[in-house]
Write a protein that holds these residues in place. Sequence first.
Motif, PDB file in Angstrom:
ATOM      1  N   SER A 175       0.853  -1.198   0.000  1.00 12.40           N
ATOM      2  CA  SER A 175       0.000   0.000   0.000  1.00 12.40           C
ATOM      3  C   SER A 175       0.892   1.253   0.000  1.00 12.40           C
ATOM      4  O   SER A 175       2.026   1.238   0.493  1.00 12.40           O
ATOM      5  CB  SER A 175      -0.969  -0.002   1.190  1.00 12.40           C
ATOM      6  N   VAL A 176       0.331   2.320  -0.611  1.00 13.81           N
ATOM      7  CA  VAL A 176       1.094   3.567  -0.758  1.00 13.81           C
ATOM      8  C   VAL A 176       0.546   4.585   0.235  1.00 13.81           C
ATOM      9  O   VAL A 176      -0.659   4.813   0.293  1.00 13.81           O
ATOM     10  CB  VAL A 176       0.932   4.130  -2.195  1.00 13.81           C
ATOM     11  N   VAL A 177       1.442   5.187   1.037  1.00 10.76           N
ATOM     12  CA  VAL A 177       1.013   6.256   1.948  1.00 10.76           C
ATOM     13  C   VAL A 177       1.550   7.568   1.394  1.00 10.76           C
ATOM     14  O   VAL A 177       2.765   7.755   1.279  1.00 10.76           O
ATOM     15  CB  VAL A 177       1.542   6.031   3.389  1.00 10.76           C
ATOM     16  N   ASP A 178       0.632   8.450   1.019  1.00  9.72           N
ATOM     17  CA  ASP A 178       1.028   9.732   0.435  1.00  9.72           C
ATOM     18  C   ASP A 178       0.991  10.811   1.507  1.00  9.72           C
ATOM     19  O   ASP A 178      -0.074  11.315   1.864  1.00  9.72           O
ATOM     20  CB  ASP A 178       0.059  10.078  -0.716  1.00  9.72           C
ATOM     21  N   GLY A 179       2.166  11.142   2.014  1.00 13.58           N
ATOM     22  CA  GLY A 179       2.270  12.216   3.010  1.00 13.58           C
ATOM     23  C   GLY A 179       3.109  13.352   2.463  1.00 13.58           C
ATOM     24  O   GLY A 179       3.887  13.952   3.206  1.00 13.58           O
ATOM     25  N   MET A 180       2.932  13.642   1.158  1.00 17.58           N
ATOM     26  CA  MET A 180       3.786  14.660   0.515  1.00 17.58           C
ATOM     27  C   MET A 180       3.254  16.071   0.809  1.00 17.58           C
ATOM     28  O   MET A 180       3.000  16.860  -0.102  1.00 17.58           O
ATOM     29  CB  MET A 180       3.836  14.397  -0.993  1.00 17.58           C
ATOM     30  N   ARG A 181       3.106  16.377   2.082  1.00 17.30           N
ATOM     31  CA  ARG A 181       2.624  17.707   2.438  1.00 17.30           C
ATOM     32  C   ARG A 181       3.794  18.673   2.560  1.00 17.30           C
ATOM     33  O   ARG A 181       4.873  18.288   2.977  1.00 17.30           O
ATOM     34  CB  ARG A 181       1.834  17.633   3.752  1.00 17.30           C
ATOM     35  N   ARG A 182       3.515  19.950   2.205  1.00 13.68           N
ATOM     36  CA  ARG A 182       4.577  20.965   2.198  1.00 13.68           C
ATOM     37  C   ARG A 182       4.446  21.867   3.420  1.00 13.68           C
ATOM     38  O   ARG A 182       4.617  23.070   3.316  1.00 13.68           O
ATOM     39  CB  ARG A 182       4.442  21.814   0.945  1.00 13.68           C
ATOM     40  N   LEU A 183       4.125  21.275   4.561  1.00 13.56           N
ATOM     41  CA  LEU A 183       3.774  22.095   5.717  1.00 13.56           C
ATOM     42  C   LEU A 183       4.883  22.132   6.755  1.00 13.56           C
ATOM     43  O   LEU A 183       5.440  21.086   7.104  1.00 13.56           O
ATOM     44  CB  LEU A 183       2.503  21.537   6.366  1.00 13.56           C
ATOM     45  N   ARG A 184       5.177  23.338   7.251  1.00 12.26           N
ATOM     46  CA  ARG A 184       6.104  23.449   8.385  1.00 12.26           C
ATOM     47  C   ARG A 184       5.398  23.050   9.671  1.00 12.26           C
ATOM     48  O   ARG A 184       6.033  22.610  10.621  1.00 12.26           O
ATOM     49  CB  ARG A 184       6.603  24.895   8.513  1.00 12.26           C
ATOM     50  N   LYS A 185       4.102  23.284   9.693  1.00 11.06           N
ATOM     51  CA  LYS A 185       3.357  23.001  10.927  1.00 11.06           C
ATOM     52  C   LYS A 185       2.250  22.007  10.592  1.00 11.06           C
ATOM     53  O   LYS A 185       1.423  22.269   9.721  1.00 11.06           O
ATOM     54  CB  LYS A 185       2.764  24.300  11.485  1.00 11.06           C
TER      55      LYS A 185
END
Length: 460
Positions: A175-185
């Motif tokens: 399974s693929v987990v997409d956590g490609m968030r561009r967040l500092r917080k």
Amino acid sequence: MPGLMSGLRERLGPAGLVTDPAEMAPHLVDWRGMFRGTALAVLRPSSTEELAAAVRLCAAEGVAIVPQGGNTGLAGGATPLGAAPQVVVSLARMTAIGPPDPIGMVIEAQAGCILHNVKQAAEAAGRLLPISLAAEGSATIGGIVATNAGGVNVLRYGMARDFVLGLEVVLPDGSVVDGMRRLRKDNAGPDWKHLFIGSEGAFGIVTAAVLRLAPLPRRRAVALLAVPDLAAAISLLGLFQDRIGEVLSAFELISAAAMQLVATQCGLIAPVAGGGWFLLVEAASSLEGLTPAVEAALEAAFAAGLVLDGTLAASEQQARALWALREHLTEAEARAGKSLKHDVSLPLQRMGGFLDEMAARLSVLAPAARVNVFGHLGDGNLHVNVLPGETPPERAPAITRMVHDLIAAAGGSISAEHGLGQYRLEDWRRLTPWPERALSLGIKRLLDPDGRMNPGKAIG
Ligand code: FAD
Ligand code: 2HG
Ligand code: ZN
């Protein structure tokens, strides 16, 4: 396993499945030739979807997976053991780099991107990806994340972990987990990406990352200093922290023996008369007062009697020449023979005692051996490498055990930045108290219940 192979061929195409022994060979040995293994095949997926499909096929057949990036690791983590059926998964075809965002200060890259190329892309946009190591021309983003790499700028910027904002990973079940968030917080739920950073492929495969960027300093001041002893080097670190701490980006220690190896093996000669130790110091900033501030700090260092000799690079070319001495240390050591690597960290005040005790014990255990010490003094990280010379090879485990025991007794770590791989796993087991080991093993069981991710490495 003909069924698996035909499934993989169908899903990955001819470029994505390597079974030819000659083509597989470089993937089955680490770059120093210390670790060798076997595998059913080398998989070279070209996308996350292909990779995930291949992982599912392997899961169905109970085949283990060894992720591999640039294969520059120093602990045998990317070399298959070959004890159980396993495949190497090379990320070499997943090399997309997204456009850097110079205001949001981020860049996205797939796991197979060479670190140097991602740094270049960031620099073209006037930003810095401050992960710097001599292997950056081959090491990949996936490997950098998976080892939580350090390097020469940790003192100022931190380790790889400090630059990962988002991750995409493929879990052992495909399974693929997409956590490609561009967040500092982002405090929404546990920050699971940190489990994969530094996990050496034992939990899953990193396929892409969002990396935080830093401002690109437009000026740098680079000095090579000879100091009489380790105590002076440590005092000098304090002096520089006091005077130019905000802009101090590297404080690297090189023993006279290591400098000598660079001269004899690589023909690079230090332009500074030797003491017991050398320091390569870099400060970087875009502000105009940088060089005068560094000069004033150096004057104070000479006045305090902490420096025997030194040079401040007068041009970028000279700065590069000074850095070349540092960057060739591993190569020089490799040319001198197969060494026993010890990548340790410990509190600075215990460093001198540790080195003395280690030298004393080594002279009994292996009188023919030579010690090649260098490292990232500003981070409390030493590379205490032993060139065995005529020492009988069967004494190697006892030498490493001795070094690691002393480090454990000094409250240090037996893997500061290179990881455990297969090389240090046994000593990690031996030296890690049970509740802490049980915690790591529990996380491993949760993420990889069948133990198919990089078996025999990092955790076990
Ligand atoms: P590999 O060697 O291919 O793999 C390393 C580990 O990561 C293995 O366990 C592998 O299974 C795992 N892995 C690789 N890719 C993935 C992925 N996509 N997903 C999950 N797991 C993966 N290291 C430092 O920390 N600091 C230094 O200063 C430093 N200097 C070096 C200098 C030289 C000359 C050399 C040869 C090495 C140096 N290293 C240093 C070690 C090495 O470069 C780093 O560990 C680097 O991060 C490895 O990257 P790689 O792509 O080559 O990974
Ligand atoms: C470095 O600091 C690397 O140059 C490699 O971590 C260390 O060769 C080594 O032991
Ligand atoms: Zn290092």
